[in-house]
Design a protein around this motif. Sequence first.
Motif, PDB file in Angstrom:
ATOM      1  N   LEU A  73       3.014  14.494  -2.105  1.00  0.00           N
ATOM      2  CA  LEU A  73       2.599  13.147  -2.493  1.00  0.00           C
ATOM      3  C   LEU A  73       3.720  12.122  -2.335  1.00  0.00           C
ATOM      4  N   ALA A  74       4.766  12.520  -1.617  1.00  0.00           N
ATOM      5  CA  ALA A  74       5.943  11.655  -1.515  1.00  0.00           C
ATOM      6  C   ALA A  74       5.603  10.273  -0.982  1.00  0.00           C
ATOM      7  N   LEU A  75       4.727  10.220  -0.003  1.00  0.00           N
ATOM      8  CA  LEU A  75       4.438   8.931   0.621  1.00  0.00           C
ATOM      9  C   LEU A  75       3.632   8.009  -0.282  1.00  0.00           C
ATOM     10  N   GLU A  76       2.939   8.576  -1.241  1.00  0.00           N
ATOM     11  CA  GLU A  76       2.171   7.744  -2.166  1.00  0.00           C
ATOM     12  C   GLU A  76       3.103   6.805  -2.940  1.00  0.00           C
ATOM     13  N   ASP A  77       4.228   7.337  -3.349  1.00  0.00           N
ATOM     14  CA  ASP A  77       5.237   6.528  -4.041  1.00  0.00           C
ATOM     15  C   ASP A  77       5.566   5.286  -3.246  1.00  0.00           C
ATOM     16  N   LEU A  78       5.888   5.566  -1.999  1.00  0.00           N
ATOM     17  CA  LEU A  78       6.266   4.507  -1.083  1.00  0.00           C
ATOM     18  C   LEU A  78       5.186   3.431  -1.026  1.00  0.00           C
ATOM     19  N   ILE A  79       3.950   3.856  -0.880  1.00  0.00           N
ATOM     20  CA  ILE A  79       2.839   2.919  -0.789  1.00  0.00           C
ATOM     21  C   ILE A  79       2.703   2.112  -2.067  1.00  0.00           C
ATOM     22  N   GLU A  80       2.762   2.804  -3.178  1.00  0.00           N
ATOM     23  CA  GLU A  80       2.591   2.122  -4.464  1.00  0.00           C
ATOM     24  C   GLU A  80       3.614   1.019  -4.658  1.00  0.00           C
ATOM     25  N   GLU A  81       4.863   1.349  -4.372  1.00  0.00           N
ATOM     26  CA  GLU A  81       5.913   0.356  -4.604  1.00  0.00           C
ATOM     27  C   GLU A  81       5.697  -0.885  -3.737  1.00  0.00           C
ATOM     28  N   ARG A  82       5.401  -0.654  -2.469  1.00  0.00           N
ATOM     29  CA  ARG A  82       5.201  -1.796  -1.573  1.00  0.00           C
ATOM     30  C   ARG A  82       4.017  -2.638  -2.026  1.00  0.00           C
ATOM     31  N   PHE A  83       2.967  -1.966  -2.430  1.00  0.00           N
ATOM     32  CA  PHE A  83       1.789  -2.714  -2.837  1.00  0.00           C
ATOM     33  C   PHE A  83       2.078  -3.573  -4.059  1.00  0.00           C
ATOM     34  N   MET A  84       2.728  -2.981  -5.049  1.00  0.00           N
ATOM     35  CA  MET A  84       3.028  -3.740  -6.264  1.00  0.00           C
ATOM     36  C   MET A  84       3.905  -4.946  -5.950  1.00  0.00           C
ATOM     37  N   ALA A  85       4.883  -4.737  -5.107  1.00  0.00           N
ATOM     38  CA  ALA A  85       5.754  -5.852  -4.726  1.00  0.00           C
ATOM     39  C   ALA A  85       4.935  -6.956  -4.082  1.00  0.00           C
ATOM     40  N   SER A  86       4.047  -6.553  -3.198  1.00  0.00           N
ATOM     41  CA  SER A  86       3.211  -7.528  -2.507  1.00  0.00           C
ATOM     42  C   SER A  86       2.311  -8.283  -3.482  1.00  0.00           C
ATOM     43  N   LEU A  87       1.749  -7.559  -4.420  1.00  0.00           N
ATOM     44  CA  LEU A  87       0.853  -8.196  -5.395  1.00  0.00           C
ATOM     45  C   LEU A  87       1.594  -9.229  -6.232  1.00  0.00           C
ATOM     46  N   ARG A  88       2.797  -8.871  -6.638  1.00  0.00           N
ATOM     47  CA  ARG A  88       3.563  -9.776  -7.491  1.00  0.00           C
ATOM     48  C   ARG A  88       3.903 -11.084  -6.785  1.00  0.00           C
ATOM     49  N   GLU A  89       3.904 -11.039  -5.465  1.00  0.00           N
ATOM     50  CA  GLU A  89       4.272 -12.243  -4.723  1.00  0.00           C
ATOM     51  C   GLU A  89       3.088 -13.149  -4.387  1.00  0.00           C
ATOM     52  N   ARG A  90       1.883 -12.720  -4.695  1.00  0.00           N
ATOM     53  CA  ARG A  90       0.727 -13.573  -4.418  1.00  0.00           C
ATOM     54  C   ARG A  90       0.803 -14.834  -5.270  1.00  0.00           C
ATOM     55  N   ASP A 109       0.206  -3.485   7.146  1.00  0.00           N
ATOM     56  CA  ASP A 109       1.090  -3.291   8.292  1.00  0.00           C
ATOM     57  C   ASP A 109       2.438  -2.753   7.854  1.00  0.00           C
ATOM     58  N   ASP A 110       2.952  -3.421   6.842  1.00  0.00           N
ATOM     59  CA  ASP A 110       4.231  -3.031   6.277  1.00  0.00           C
ATOM     60  C   ASP A 110       4.217  -1.560   5.873  1.00  0.00           C
ATOM     61  N   ILE A 111       3.167  -1.186   5.157  1.00  0.00           N
ATOM     62  CA  ILE A 111       3.057   0.183   4.665  1.00  0.00           C
ATOM     63  C   ILE A 111       2.949   1.179   5.799  1.00  0.00           C
ATOM     64  N   SER A 112       2.109   0.868   6.761  1.00  0.00           N
ATOM     65  CA  SER A 112       1.938   1.866   7.815  1.00  0.00           C
ATOM     66  C   SER A 112       3.198   1.982   8.662  1.00  0.00           C
ATOM     67  N   ALA A 113       3.945   0.886   8.745  1.00  0.00           N
ATOM     68  CA  ALA A 113       5.236   0.981   9.430  1.00  0.00           C
ATOM     69  C   ALA A 113       6.183   1.886   8.656  1.00  0.00           C
ATOM     70  N   ALA A 114       6.196   1.703   7.338  1.00  0.00           N
ATOM     71  CA  ALA A 114       7.079   2.518   6.502  1.00  0.00           C
ATOM     72  C   ALA A 114       6.706   3.992   6.586  1.00  0.00           C
ATOM     73  N   ILE A 115       5.410   4.253   6.609  1.00  0.00           N
ATOM     74  CA  ILE A 115       4.966   5.636   6.763  1.00  0.00           C
ATOM     75  C   ILE A 115       5.448   6.200   8.084  1.00  0.00           C
ATOM     76  N   HIS A 116       5.285   5.383   9.107  1.00  0.00           N
ATOM     77  CA  HIS A 116       5.606   5.855  10.447  1.00  0.00           C
ATOM     78  C   HIS A 116       7.091   6.136  10.628  1.00  0.00           C
ATOM     79  N   GLU A 117       7.899   5.559   9.760  1.00  0.00           N
ATOM     80  CA  GLU A 117       9.332   5.877   9.837  1.00  0.00           C
ATOM     81  C   GLU A 117       9.595   7.311   9.404  1.00  0.00           C
ATOM     82  N   VAL A 118       8.677   7.873   8.660  1.00  0.00           N
ATOM     83  CA  VAL A 118       8.862   9.229   8.149  1.00  0.00           C
ATOM     84  C   VAL A 118       8.031  10.236   8.935  1.00  0.00           C
ATOM     85  N   VAL A 119       6.754   9.944   9.079  1.00  0.00           N
ATOM     86  CA  VAL A 119       5.880  10.863   9.814  1.00  0.00           C
ATOM     87  C   VAL A 119       4.910  10.060  10.678  1.00  0.00           C
TER      88      VAL A 119
END
Lengths: 223, 223
Positions: A73-90, A109-119
């Motif tokens: 579930l490692a990548l879920e962390d990554l997604i969650e953090e990015r999403f929360m950051a994005s939400l806070r900036e709305r 886009d941001d998230i899928s790029a971050a994922i793609h850096e790993v797998v």
Amino acid sequence: MTDTVATAQPAPGASGLRARKKQRTRDALTRAAMELFTTQGFEHTTVDEIADAVEVSQRTFFRYFSNKEQAALALEDLIEERFMASLRERPATETPLEALRQAVLGTWDDISAAIHEVVPIELYMRMYQVIESTPALLSTRMRRQSEMEQRITAEIARREGLDPVTDLRPRVLVAAVGGVIQAASGHWGQCEDDSVEQMRRSFDEHLTTLTPALTGQWRTPGA
Amino acid sequence: MTDTVATAQPAPGASGLRARKKQRTRDALTRAAMELFTTQGFEHTTVDEIADAVEVSQRTFFRYFSNKEQAALALEDLIEERFMASLRERPATETPLEALRQAVLGTWDDISAAIHEVVPIELYMRMYQVIESTPALLSTRMRRQSEMEQRITAEIARREGLDPVTDLRPRVLVAAVGGVIQAASGHWGQCEDDSVEQMRRSFDEHLTTLTPALTGQWRTPGA
DNA sequence: GAGATTATGTCAGCAGCTGACATTTGACAA
DNA sequence: TTGTCAAATGTCAGCTGCTGACATAATCTC
């Protein structure tokens, strides 16, 4: 309780050689784990196999991930953090629903790029299916999703100036949008050849269905 | 996958001596497990301790419960089955919401009696809190609850003659009622001295709040 | 009471996970 | 460069959860 990562997260684009190396082995472990899980299944993959694939001791694996599940579930962390950051900036001018919608669409886009850096994305998609068909992983993901929804609910309540305990509307909204996300990603995980764009469209479609039911003025006129 | 009980469930009020004995050790294991979990915590209780308390080998424990978690969640099974049975018996004339409401209110006595045959209610209440504060247990319970909601949704869709895939109303209704149940039992689990009656009242109160939002004619006039 | 079932105990063993301690590797200053 | 410190890794011993295999004992059936 058993969720915390043994080692503090190194800053993603960290400076020192040490930090970079750490990030590399972490990514390598995640990748190896996901590759093995998707080919052999989660339960039939031992931690030793993962560690061996990265040429690292089993003990080191457990210094990066507190347990086998966390590697899955490692990548879920990554997604969650990015999403929360994005939400806070709305911007505060957006309605809650619109803020959530934009946060999802905007980070994707941001998230899928971050994922793609790993797998490769395709591996992530296969992993998604493994998670859905492995009770232990599904359980943990559900709990974490619920924790995530609580965080989002709190953020929505904050920006609207509502009491998250008294007022159930943020909670209901977040639950609904969460449901849409799950439905969309579930659908995405099944279609083999679909791209990321497909997912975004699917989400937006499903969401507009719900929009009328969830729209309305929340803030009191005086505020 | 890891959820199935190793041994087939003996009929509750079974006939033979063998079956009765089996039921007794099962109950004894559940009770011992719950007592230890509530006093020492789930993670700090070993299966050996539970087995020893019932004077049974560890291997036997695992013949009754496929893993440690199942012993902690044993009573949930019992509740689920009774509830589903109760729901299926509601007359078709009731609205879905009313059927759910009556199924909850109607089974509650039955359920709490069944619980009390195994452990004192007060122990069950304490166990509830342990579950909520133990990630592993919480995770599994959430997944099972979601599976339960799917079953209920299917049943509602069936009695209303709807397609559970196309029509989201059953799902939404069940999710909402599920939320109310969780809120009510969460509240109940916290107040130390509260009785079962309190819980029933709490549920009904919260539910009536939601009623207006969930009411409406579902069946097509012709059907 | 004999024979077939079924529950239980015992034992050996694997996998997940942890603490303790030694060793190596990168960071930083003299 | 070198020496020192901190952080990362390896090694090892050990516990706990869980399983398969087989033997034993308890019930059931006739």
